[in-house]
Design an enzyme around this catalytic site. Structure first.
Site, mmCIF file in Angstrom:
data_model
loop_
_atom_site.group_PDB
_atom_site.id
_atom_site.type_symbol
_atom_site.label_atom_id
_atom_site.label_comp_id
_atom_site.label_asym_id
_atom_site.label_seq_id
_atom_site.Cartn_x
_atom_site.Cartn_y
_atom_site.Cartn_z
ATOM 1 C CB CYS A 132 2.063 -3.314 -1.624
ATOM 2 S SG CYS A 132 3.720 -2.607 -1.756
ATOM 3 C CB CYS A 177 7.044 -5.816 -5.857
ATOM 4 S SG CYS A 177 6.452 -4.777 -7.195
ATOM 5 C CB CYS A 215 6.448 -0.624 -8.276
ATOM 6 S SG CYS A 215 4.884 -1.489 -8.017
#
Ligand code: FES
Length: 167
Positions: free
Chosen positions: A37, A66, A110
């Site tokens: 990502c 993010c 994440c």
């Protein structure tokens, strides 16, 4: 918890993120990146002595973009205050997510990014490991850290999470 609930919790957490930014004179620093990502996260930690134990006084972080990683890092840096290195290293990404609750599969990485940054900072400082490498220059930016070659000895070691085997 549905997606709207989660998004609301994430939005609340990033409305006033805690402990965001570089820390002057940190005792430990770690960074991780996710090549899938493109997210990168760096964490600084300061220790103090408390009741004869070395504990985390405070931690700060810097991240690119993010929202979930920022929300988790904000919660995690609050959660680890007062913990020993071993206690902080025992926390999983799920535990570090705290009040956000369980994350959906596509967001789990994440929280793992935050866990990875914490490990990158704390593992060299853990009593059972070799001494930490020399601290990086205080004025280097997160982007500079990620664009410079990884040095085999000394300097900041950047861990790309997708290169590690899932534990
Ligand atoms: Fe990759 Fe959040 S989308 S860290």
């Amino acid at each position: 918890m549905n997606d709207n609930d989660l998004q609301q919790r994430i939005s609340e957490a990033i409305r006033n993120p805690k402990n965001m930014g570089e820390m002057e004179a940190a005792d430990a620093v770690g960074a991780v990146g996710n090549s899938q990502c493109g997210e990168m996260l760096r964490m600084w930690v300061k220790f103090k002595e408390e009741n004869g134990k070395k504990v985390i006084d405070r931690a700060t972080f810097q991240s690119f973009g993010c929202e979930t990683a920022i929300a988790v890092a904000s919660l995690a840096t609050e959660m680890i205050r007062g913990k020993t290195i071993e206690e902080a290293l025992s926390l999983t990404g799920e535990e570090l997510s705290g009040d956000l609750g369980p994350l959906p599969p596509m967001k789990i990485h994440c929280s793992q990014l935050v866990e990875g940054a914490l490990r990158s900072a704390l593992e060299p400082a853990a009593p059972s490991t070799v001494p930490a490498p020399a601290a990086q220059p205080a004025n280097s930016s997160l982007l500079e850290n990620f664009t410079q070659p990884v040095q085999p000895s000394g300097g900041l070691r950047i861990v790309m999470l997708d290169e590690k085997k899932a534990s």
